[in-house]
Design a protein around this motif. Structure first.
Motif, PDB file in Angstrom:
ATOM      1  N   ALA A 174       0.883  -1.176   0.000  1.00 29.21           N
ATOM      2  CA  ALA A 174       0.000   0.000   0.000  1.00 29.21           C
ATOM      3  C   ALA A 174       0.917   1.222   0.000  1.00 29.21           C
ATOM      4  O   ALA A 174       1.588   1.490   0.996  1.00 29.21           O
ATOM      5  CB  ALA A 174      -0.899  -0.019   1.220  1.00 29.21           C
ATOM      6  N   MET A 175       0.948   1.913  -1.135  1.00 29.25           N
ATOM      7  CA  MET A 175       1.943   2.980  -1.300  1.00 29.25           C
ATOM      8  C   MET A 175       1.381   4.329  -0.856  1.00 29.25           C
ATOM      9  O   MET A 175       0.312   4.735  -1.287  1.00 29.25           O
ATOM     10  CB  MET A 175       2.366   3.046  -2.763  1.00 29.25           C
ATOM     11  CG  MET A 175       3.658   3.773  -2.974  1.00 29.25           C
ATOM     12  SD  MET A 175       4.196   3.640  -4.687  1.00 29.25           S
ATOM     13  CE  MET A 175       3.648   5.204  -5.291  1.00 29.25           C
ATOM     14  N   ARG A 176       2.164   4.980   0.000  1.00 30.28           N
ATOM     15  CA  ARG A 176       1.751   6.299   0.468  1.00 30.28           C
ATOM     16  C   ARG A 176       2.668   7.334  -0.179  1.00 30.28           C
ATOM     17  O   ARG A 176       3.883   7.237  -0.101  1.00 30.28           O
ATOM     18  CB  ARG A 176       1.874   6.382   1.979  1.00 30.28           C
ATOM     19  CG  ARG A 176       1.412   7.722   2.540  1.00 30.28           C
ATOM     20  CD  ARG A 176       1.759   7.878   3.997  1.00 30.28           C
ATOM     21  NE  ARG A 176       0.826   7.201   4.876  1.00 30.28           N
ATOM     22  CZ  ARG A 176       1.214   6.463   5.907  1.00 30.28           C
ATOM     23  NH1 ARG A 176       2.485   6.287   6.173  1.00 30.28           N
ATOM     24  NH2 ARG A 176       0.316   5.894   6.691  1.00 30.28           N
ATOM     25  N   VAL A 177       2.041   8.285  -0.820  1.00 31.54           N
ATOM     26  CA  VAL A 177       2.834   9.360  -1.414  1.00 31.54           C
ATOM     27  C   VAL A 177       2.447  10.642  -0.693  1.00 31.54           C
ATOM     28  O   VAL A 177       1.263  10.961  -0.605  1.00 31.54           O
ATOM     29  CB  VAL A 177       2.561   9.478  -2.929  1.00 31.54           C
ATOM     30  CG1 VAL A 177       3.350  10.624  -3.523  1.00 31.54           C
ATOM     31  CG2 VAL A 177       2.921   8.185  -3.633  1.00 31.54           C
ATOM     32  N   GLY A 178       3.449  11.354  -0.179  1.00 31.83           N
ATOM     33  CA  GLY A 178       3.177  12.558   0.596  1.00 31.83           C
ATOM     34  C   GLY A 178       2.309  12.189   1.789  1.00 31.83           C
ATOM     35  O   GLY A 178       2.484  11.157   2.421  1.00 31.83           O
ATOM     36  N   GLY A 179       1.320  13.011   2.084  1.00 37.52           N
ATOM     37  CA  GLY A 179       0.467  12.725   3.240  1.00 37.52           C
ATOM     38  C   GLY A 179      -0.789  11.967   2.845  1.00 37.52           C
ATOM     39  O   GLY A 179      -1.689  11.797   3.661  1.00 37.52           O
ATOM     40  N   GLY A 180      -0.870  11.523   1.573  1.00 37.53           N
ATOM     41  CA  GLY A 180      -2.116  10.923   1.074  1.00 37.53           C
ATOM     42  C   GLY A 180      -2.400   9.551   1.658  1.00 37.53           C
ATOM     43  O   GLY A 180      -1.576   8.957   2.343  1.00 37.53           O
ATOM     44  N   GLN A 181      -3.594   9.070   1.364  1.00 36.39           N
ATOM     45  CA  GLN A 181      -4.007   7.726   1.786  1.00 36.39           C
ATOM     46  C   GLN A 181      -3.172   6.691   1.041  1.00 36.39           C
ATOM     47  O   GLN A 181      -2.954   6.820  -0.154  1.00 36.39           O
ATOM     48  CB  GLN A 181      -5.482   7.502   1.408  1.00 36.39           C
ATOM     49  CG  GLN A 181      -6.489   8.123   2.345  1.00 36.39           C
ATOM     50  CD  GLN A 181      -6.418   7.503   3.729  1.00 36.39           C
ATOM     51  OE1 GLN A 181      -6.320   6.293   3.870  1.00 36.39           O
ATOM     52  NE2 GLN A 181      -6.415   8.344   4.754  1.00 36.39           N
ATOM     53  N   PRO A 182      -2.720   5.636   1.713  1.00 37.60           N
ATOM     54  CA  PRO A 182      -1.983   4.589   1.005  1.00 37.60           C
ATOM     55  C   PRO A 182      -2.856   3.938  -0.079  1.00 37.60           C
ATOM     56  O   PRO A 182      -4.045   3.723   0.139  1.00 37.60           O
ATOM     57  CB  PRO A 182      -1.651   3.581   2.107  1.00 37.60           C
ATOM     58  CG  PRO A 182      -1.798   4.331   3.389  1.00 37.60           C
ATOM     59  CD  PRO A 182      -2.834   5.379   3.147  1.00 37.60           C
ATOM     60  N   THR A 183      -2.258   3.682  -1.233  1.00 37.29           N
ATOM     61  CA  THR A 183      -2.998   3.069  -2.338  1.00 37.29           C
ATOM     62  C   THR A 183      -2.469   1.670  -2.595  1.00 37.29           C
ATOM     63  O   THR A 183      -1.279   1.488  -2.825  1.00 37.29           O
ATOM     64  CB  THR A 183      -2.831   3.897  -3.627  1.00 37.29           C
ATOM     65  OG1 THR A 183      -3.211   5.233  -3.337  1.00 37.29           O
ATOM     66  CG2 THR A 183      -3.671   3.354  -4.768  1.00 37.29           C
ATOM     67  N   ARG A 184      -3.376   0.704  -2.550  1.00 36.21           N
ATOM     68  CA  ARG A 184      -3.002  -0.681  -2.844  1.00 36.21           C
ATOM     69  C   ARG A 184      -3.713  -1.086  -4.128  1.00 36.21           C
ATOM     70  O   ARG A 184      -4.924  -0.966  -4.225  1.00 36.21           O
ATOM     71  CB  ARG A 184      -3.436  -1.593  -1.684  1.00 36.21           C
ATOM     72  CG  ARG A 184      -2.842  -2.982  -1.756  1.00 36.21           C
ATOM     73  CD  ARG A 184      -3.083  -3.733  -0.470  1.00 36.21           C
ATOM     74  NE  ARG A 184      -4.447  -4.182  -0.333  1.00 36.21           N
ATOM     75  CZ  ARG A 184      -4.969  -5.233  -0.970  1.00 36.21           C
ATOM     76  NH1 ARG A 184      -4.220  -5.942  -1.791  1.00 36.21           N
ATOM     77  NH2 ARG A 184      -6.224  -5.567  -0.797  1.00 36.21           N
TER      78      ARG A 184
END
Ligand SMILES: Cc1cc2nc3c(=O)[nH]c(=O)nc-3n(C[C@H](O)[C@H](O)[C@H](O)COP(=O)(O)OP(=O)(O)OC[C@H]3O[C@@H](n4cnc5c(N)ncnc54)[C@H](O)[C@@H]3O)c2cc1C
Length: 401
Positions: free
Chosen positions: A278-288
């Motif tokens: 689950a990748m988090r970029v900056g402060g965003g929600q992690p995306t899986r």
């Protein structure tokens, strides 16, 4: 750095292992897979393999010879039970321990299971592995009645394959549309039309109220009052990340293993990629993501970063599905808030649906129009400005390049 261990035996694991070699890494690359099969591709399992037009062998991603040629130590039937981050070792179900300098977790995801009256019934199937596909295929007999629970990609692909195999197919879905998590409503409606046109019965906004049968599911009663007689049930209600070993090792998790844009976990020696990450970029929600293209590219990027590069990864959003003779491909953001929609009609029921924010093309869905996807990718990468309705009216999309 001499020893890299990859946990998992799917597409992400293979992509990472191959990339380590193409990047010139000369140390030990060990791939530990809990499965007894050589790594294989999953997309054909719900399509050609299930229909019997391709055999399971054709899905192989890395066989013994290829592994040997690449100097990859591929170990099958090796489940990693624990990661000891202090000792820098992984502990295997065999009792053995293996040391690592860097670790990649590519343990993927597993099918979410239904409990209650469906649990343990002989004719209830899931589809994740070759063994699942072979078990299911053995039941795909013309005239039999298949119930697909869940109108996600797997449930719909299995229903389509069942119809192509001469079976009856019914799909029951709680939500008000198909593929609710990934498809905009209008495309869901178009896809439902294709299914109905091919004789699949679709019940939306519907739940299963009662289940009849002892060892097998013989009938179900739906919330709309209808009773269905069934010969087999396929459950396609989503997938769960295999992140337990990471969580138990104290890595940051939460619907997957949390990684940064370099695919690093909260331990700088450990990376994760593919369905489990689950990748988090900056402060965003992690995306899986649960998709083939992302597993392949994310794992390759993780491998390069394992070797010390600092290559930020942008999620590959390209996805495809095949149902009946329909190919659907999508890329980018297809439900942007405040976006504009442009729908280009193709032959028959096909169309390509573009999404733009301002003049920026941010996503597209090619519905029965696979050749448009290559053009869409080029338009998006060159920053095509949507200033008029040429995407709808141009006689040839390529002229816009
Ligand atoms: C039936 C089906 C059809 C699909 N169709 C499409 C499609 O049309 N288009 C598309 O884009 N995507 C499709 N996908 C999704 C795509 O296949 C996945 O996103 C991709 O396989 C993810 O690869 P992965 O390597 O991250 O995980 P996986 O393929 O899940 O591989 C993970 C591997 O790790 C092993 N493992 C787990 N835990 C351990 C452990 N502790 N120790 C050792 N090994 C372990 C697992 O057994 C497995 O072999 C489909 C998936 C399925 C199941």
């Amino acid at each position: 750095m001499e020893r890299i261990i990859i946990i998992g035996g799917g597409l992400a694991a293979v992509s990472a292992a191959k990339t380590l070699r193409t990047e010139g890494f000369e140390g030990t690359v060990t791939v530990l897979s809990e499965e007894g099969q050589f790594p294989y591709d999953r997309p054909p399992l719900s399509k050609a393999v299930l229909q019997g037009t391709a055999d399971a062998q054709s899905t192989c991603l890395l066989n013994a010879e290829a592994a040997q040629n690449l100097g990859i130590d591929l170990q099958l039937n090796q489940r990693v039970e624990a990661i000891d981050r202090d000792a820098h070792v992984v502990r295997l179900s065999s009792g053995a321990s293996l040391p690592y300098d860097r670790l990649l977790i590519a343990t993927g995801s597993r099918a979410r299971m239904l409990d209650g009256p469906f649990a343990g019934k002989a004719n209830v199937f899931y589809l994740r592995t070759i063994a699942d596909a072979e078990r299911l295929r053995a039941q795909m007999v013309p005239g039999k009645r298949l119930l697909s629970i869940g109108a996600g990609w797997i449930g719909l692909e299995v229903a389509a394959t069942a119809r192509k195999s001469g079976m009856e197919a019914v799909v029951v879905e709680l939500a008000d549309r198909l593929c609710a998590r990934s498809l905009p409503k209008d495309v869901g409606v178009a896809l439902a039309d294709v299914h109905r046109g091919n004789g699949t019965v679709i019940h939306l906004n519907t739940s299963i109220v009662t289940v009849g049968g002892d060892d097998r599911v013989e009938s179900v009663t739906l919330s709309n009052g209808e009773t269905l007689l069934v010969d087999m049930v396929v459950v396609g209600i989503g997938a769960i990340a295999n992140d337990a070993i990471a969580r138990e090792a104290g890595l940051e998790t939460g619907n997957g293993i949390i990684v940064d844009e370099f695919l690093r976990t909260s331990d700088p020696l450990i990376f994760a990629a593919g369905d489990v990450a689950a990748m988090r970029v900056g402060g965003g929600q992690p995306t899986r993501m649960e998709s083939w293209a992302n597993a392949q590219d994310q794992a390759a990027a993780a491998a390069r970063n394992l070797l010390g590069k600092r290559e930020p990864y942008a999620i590959n959003t390209w996805f495809w599905s095949d149902q009946y003779d329909l190919n659907i491909q999508m890329i980018g953001d297809n439900q942007p808030a405040g976006g504009t929609l442009l729908v280009r009609k193709g032959e028959g029921k096909s169309f390509t649906r573009f999404s733009a924010i301002g003049d920026r093309l941010v996503g597209a869905i090619c519905f029965g129009a696979p050749r448009d996807m290559a053009i869409v990718r080029r338009l998006m990468s060159k920053g095509y400005a949507v200033t008029d309705d040429s995407l709808i009216t141009a006689p040839d999309l390529r002229k816009l390049l």
